[in-house]
Design a protein around this motif. Structure first.
Motif, PDB file in Angstrom:
ATOM      1  N   GLU A   5       0.866  -1.177   0.000  1.00 13.98           N
ATOM      2  CA  GLU A   5       0.000   0.000   0.000  1.00 13.98           C
ATOM      3  C   GLU A   5       0.905   1.230   0.000  1.00 13.98           C
ATOM      4  O   GLU A   5       1.395   1.657   1.047  1.00 13.98           O
ATOM      5  CB  GLU A   5      -0.908  -0.015   1.229  1.00 13.98           C
ATOM      6  N   LEU A   6       1.109   1.808  -1.186  1.00 16.78           N
ATOM      7  CA  LEU A   6       2.112   2.860  -1.328  1.00 16.78           C
ATOM      8  C   LEU A   6       1.760   4.126  -0.567  1.00 16.78           C
ATOM      9  O   LEU A   6       2.647   4.919  -0.238  1.00 16.78           O
ATOM     10  CB  LEU A   6       2.324   3.181  -2.813  1.00 16.78           C
ATOM     11  N   ASP A   7       0.480   4.323  -0.263  1.00 16.77           N
ATOM     12  CA  ASP A   7       0.111   5.542   0.460  1.00 16.77           C
ATOM     13  C   ASP A   7       0.567   5.511   1.915  1.00 16.77           C
ATOM     14  O   ASP A   7       0.484   6.525   2.616  1.00 16.77           O
ATOM     15  CB  ASP A   7      -1.402   5.779   0.394  1.00 16.77           C
ATOM     16  N   LYS A   8       1.089   4.377   2.367  1.00 16.12           N
ATOM     17  CA  LYS A   8       1.613   4.297   3.732  1.00 16.12           C
ATOM     18  C   LYS A   8       3.028   4.865   3.841  1.00 16.12           C
ATOM     19  O   LYS A   8       3.536   5.079   4.946  1.00 16.12           O
ATOM     20  CB  LYS A   8       1.611   2.847   4.218  1.00 16.12           C
ATOM     21  N   TYR A   9       3.668   5.064   2.704  1.00 13.58           N
ATOM     22  CA  TYR A   9       5.069   5.493   2.686  1.00 13.58           C
ATOM     23  C   TYR A   9       5.166   6.974   2.322  1.00 13.58           C
ATOM     24  O   TYR A   9       4.286   7.529   1.663  1.00 13.58           O
ATOM     25  CB  TYR A   9       5.877   4.671   1.677  1.00 13.58           C
ATOM     26  N   SER A  10       6.276   7.570   2.730  1.00 12.13           N
ATOM     27  CA  SER A  10       6.498   8.955   2.314  1.00 12.13           C
ATOM     28  C   SER A  10       6.843   9.028   0.830  1.00 12.13           C
ATOM     29  O   SER A  10       6.731  10.075   0.202  1.00 12.13           O
ATOM     30  CB  SER A  10       7.607   9.587   3.159  1.00 12.13           C
ATOM     31  N   ILE A  11       7.294   7.906   0.250  1.00  4.28           N
ATOM     32  CA  ILE A  11       7.573   7.753  -1.187  1.00  4.28           C
ATOM     33  C   ILE A  11       8.483   8.874  -1.703  1.00  4.28           C
ATOM     34  O   ILE A  11       8.085   9.756  -2.443  1.00  4.28           O
ATOM     35  CB  ILE A  11       6.278   7.684  -2.031  1.00  4.28           C
ATOM     36  N   PHE A  12       9.717   8.813  -1.276  1.00  4.34           N
ATOM     37  CA  PHE A  12      10.711   9.680  -1.895  1.00  4.34           C
ATOM     38  C   PHE A  12      11.057   9.139  -3.284  1.00  4.34           C
ATOM     39  O   PHE A  12      11.347   9.883  -4.206  1.00  4.34           O
ATOM     40  CB  PHE A  12      11.966   9.745  -1.039  1.00  4.34           C
ATOM     41  N   PHE A  13      11.040   7.809  -3.393  1.00  2.14           N
ATOM     42  CA  PHE A  13      11.346   7.167  -4.682  1.00  2.14           C
ATOM     43  C   PHE A  13      10.993   5.685  -4.600  1.00  2.14           C
ATOM     44  O   PHE A  13      10.752   5.157  -3.519  1.00  2.14           O
ATOM     45  CB  PHE A  13      12.816   7.332  -5.052  1.00  2.14           C
ATOM     46  N   LEU A  14      10.967   5.018  -5.753  1.00  4.97           N
ATOM     47  CA  LEU A  14      10.855   3.566  -5.820  1.00  4.97           C
ATOM     48  C   LEU A  14      12.198   2.997  -6.272  1.00  4.97           C
ATOM     49  O   LEU A  14      12.834   3.541  -7.180  1.00  4.97           O
ATOM     50  CB  LEU A  14       9.769   3.136  -6.808  1.00  4.97           C
ATOM     51  N   PRO A  15      12.650   1.892  -5.696  1.00  3.79           N
ATOM     52  CA  PRO A  15      13.911   1.280  -6.118  1.00  3.79           C
ATOM     53  C   PRO A  15      13.742   0.483  -7.419  1.00  3.79           C
ATOM     54  O   PRO A  15      12.745  -0.206  -7.615  1.00  3.79           O
ATOM     55  CB  PRO A  15      14.258   0.337  -4.963  1.00  3.79           C
ATOM     56  N   VAL A  16      14.747   0.584  -8.278  1.00  2.00           N
ATOM     57  CA  VAL A  16      14.861  -0.242  -9.484  1.00  2.00           C
ATOM     58  C   VAL A  16      16.320  -0.676  -9.579  1.00  2.00           C
ATOM     59  O   VAL A  16      17.223   0.157  -9.526  1.00  2.00           O
ATOM     60  CB  VAL A  16      14.436   0.529 -10.747  1.00  2.00           C
ATOM     61  N   LEU A  17      16.540  -1.970  -9.719  1.00  2.00           N
ATOM     62  CA  LEU A  17      17.905  -2.501  -9.731  1.00  2.00           C
ATOM     63  C   LEU A  17      18.606  -2.171 -11.045  1.00  2.00           C
ATOM     64  O   LEU A  17      18.058  -2.406 -12.130  1.00  2.00           O
ATOM     65  CB  LEU A  17      17.872  -4.015  -9.533  1.00  2.00           C
ATOM     66  N   ILE A  18      19.844  -1.655 -10.938  1.00  2.00           N
ATOM     67  CA  ILE A  18      20.608  -1.342 -12.143  1.00  2.00           C
ATOM     68  C   ILE A  18      21.927  -2.107 -12.201  1.00  2.00           C
ATOM     69  O   ILE A  18      22.405  -2.446 -13.289  1.00  2.00           O
ATOM     70  CB  ILE A  18      20.865   0.184 -12.276  1.00  2.00           C
ATOM     71  N   SER A  19      22.524  -2.402 -11.059  1.00  2.00           N
ATOM     72  CA  SER A  19      23.752  -3.210 -11.069  1.00  2.00           C
ATOM     73  C   SER A  19      23.880  -3.930  -9.740  1.00  2.00           C
ATOM     74  O   SER A  19      23.148  -3.661  -8.786  1.00  2.00           O
ATOM     75  CB  SER A  19      24.993  -2.347 -11.334  1.00  2.00           C
ATOM     76  N   ARG A  20      24.823  -4.859  -9.701  1.00  2.00           N
ATOM     77  CA  ARG A  20      25.028  -5.642  -8.474  1.00  2.00           C
ATOM     78  C   ARG A  20      26.511  -5.953  -8.348  1.00  2.00           C
ATOM     79  O   ARG A  20      27.184  -6.267  -9.325  1.00  2.00           O
ATOM     80  CB  ARG A  20      24.208  -6.925  -8.533  1.00  2.00           C
ATOM     81  N   GLY A  21      27.014  -5.874  -7.108  1.00  2.00           N
ATOM     82  CA  GLY A  21      28.424  -6.135  -6.871  1.00  2.00           C
ATOM     83  C   GLY A  21      29.255  -4.886  -7.076  1.00  2.00           C
ATOM     84  O   GLY A  21      28.736  -3.775  -7.244  1.00  2.00           O
ATOM     85  N   CYS A  22      30.559  -5.073  -7.075  1.00  2.00           N
ATOM     86  CA  CYS A  22      31.464  -3.929  -7.217  1.00  2.00           C
ATOM     87  C   CYS A  22      32.761  -4.388  -7.867  1.00  2.00           C
ATOM     88  O   CYS A  22      33.213  -5.517  -7.656  1.00  2.00           O
ATOM     89  CB  CYS A  22      31.742  -3.303  -5.847  1.00  2.00           C
ATOM     90  N   ILE A  23      33.371  -3.486  -8.638  1.00  2.00           N
ATOM     91  CA  ILE A  23      34.644  -3.795  -9.288  1.00  2.00           C
ATOM     92  C   ILE A  23      35.825  -3.556  -8.355  1.00  2.00           C
ATOM     93  O   ILE A  23      36.927  -4.031  -8.619  1.00  2.00           O
ATOM     94  CB  ILE A  23      34.827  -2.958 -10.570  1.00  2.00           C
ATOM     95  N   ASN A  24      35.596  -2.833  -7.258  1.00  2.00           N
ATOM     96  CA  ASN A  24      36.663  -2.532  -6.311  1.00  2.00           C
ATOM     97  C   ASN A  24      36.787  -3.633  -5.263  1.00  2.00           C
ATOM     98  O   ASN A  24      35.881  -4.447  -5.080  1.00  2.00           O
ATOM     99  CB  ASN A  24      36.406  -1.177  -5.644  1.00  2.00           C
TER     100      ASN A  24
END
Length: 324
Positions: free
Chosen positions: A218-237
């Motif tokens: 129920e999205l109206d329960k959140y302040s909803i600054f943004f929704l997460p969407v995955l773009i990458s995983r892990g790190c090269i460092n």
């Protein structure tokens, strides 16, 4: 199977948790029925709406400078649970009415103690109801699965890999055979017998993951600054102070075309959302794909803003920064 996802406090209050939205989408594609219970936002809103002063927490307990001291504390967390026990009884009653076959917890360091308490509460009332834990707290870089299982006897299984790829198979197998399968990336208890594979866990190819399903919340329960969407995983460092490269076998940057497609999809489903968090550990791990993503997003003209995080790199030149 009917699957109840649980997010215990404390976690973020500005958007729904990403993992249940992603894994829930994968499970539904496999024919399972999913319902999400965000106890974290529920408790936060209860404090806000009722101006409750029953224990040591308040609306500021979710702030960055207090979340560790208020929630990574077993005694304090039990006090919070006891003060709001009637609320959690209602949640458990709804899980029961839903007819859940298994309860899956997404567990972070800041929600671990509360997850232990609520798992115990479930087992006290429904001893045969299966409980599975996953999330960053369950990864081997944080804790060994066998140690966690010994500490939290209510847990029937622990996922320390990508649930979106493997959990649909695990639950389908459980539904058919009444026992958990032996599969890399999991620790299980089957009728007092432990099943644990030392084989390396398999991880998802990011181009194959489904779009997250935020209609489970129920999205109206959140302040909803943004929704997460995955773009990458892990790190090269390979920074000595960080666990990202130990959690993920290799760095992956999701196909920029797919990322833009999901942003457009989420915007169409949730038209009031204008900002997104590009979930990753290091956005700058693949500069050509980062540039391609920015160009595609500009062409799509979605009228959104986005945030993310990255490590400093000389490849982040003025032209790329302007494009971003």
């Amino acid at each position: 199977m009917k699957v109840a996802f649980v997010q215990c406090p404390a976690w973020v209050i500005y958007s729904p948790p990403y993992a249940p939205a992603l894994i829930g989408a994968a499970l539904q594609k496999s024919g399972h029925i999913v319902k999400c219970y965000d106890l974290n936002i529920g408790l936060y809103n209860k404090l806000q709406n009722e101006n409750a002063v029953l224990c040591s927490i308040d609306q500021y307990s979710w702030e960055h400078d207090r979340i560790e001291t208020d929630w990574v504390n077993e005694k304090n967390t039990f006090e919070i649970f006891s003060a709001f026990k009637s609320y959690f009884e209602e949640i458990l009653k709804d899980i029961n009415l839903f007819g859940a076959d298994i309860v899956c917890f997404t567990v972070q360091r800041t929600s671990a103690y509360f997850s232990m308490i609520f798992a115990n509460f479930i087992k006290q009332n429904h001893p045969v109801l299966k409980i599975l834990w996953g999330g960053p707290f369950c990864f081997k870089s944080c804790i060994k699965p066998e140690f966690l299982a010994a500490k939290v006897s209510e847990i029937d299984g622990i996922c320390y890999s990508d649930g979106d790829k493997s959990l649909p198979f695990v639950l389908s197998y459980l539904e058919k055979n009444s026992v958990f399968p032996a599969i890399p990336g999991y620790y299980f208890r089957n009728h007092e017998t432990e099943i644990y594979s030392d084989h390396p866990a398999t991880f998802s190819e990011l181009d194959n993951i489904p779009f997250a399903d935020y209609t489970l919340f129920e999205l109206d329960k959140y302040s909803i600054f943004f929704l997460p969407v995955l773009i990458s995983r892990g790190c090269i460092n390979r920074c000595s102070f960080c666990n990202e490269y130990t959690d993920w076998i290799r760095y992956q940057f999701r196909d920029p075309t797919i990322v833009v497609e999901e942003l457009a999809y989420q915007k169409s489903i949730h038209p009031t959302i204008t900002a997104f968090w590009l979930s990753c550990s290091n956005l700058a791990g693949n500069i050509p794909k980062l540039k391609q993503f920015c160009e595609l997003l500009t062409q799509k003209n979605l009228h959104i803003s986005w945030d993310s995080q990255l490590s400093i790199s000389t490849a982040l030149n003025p032209d790329l920064l302007k494009l971003m």
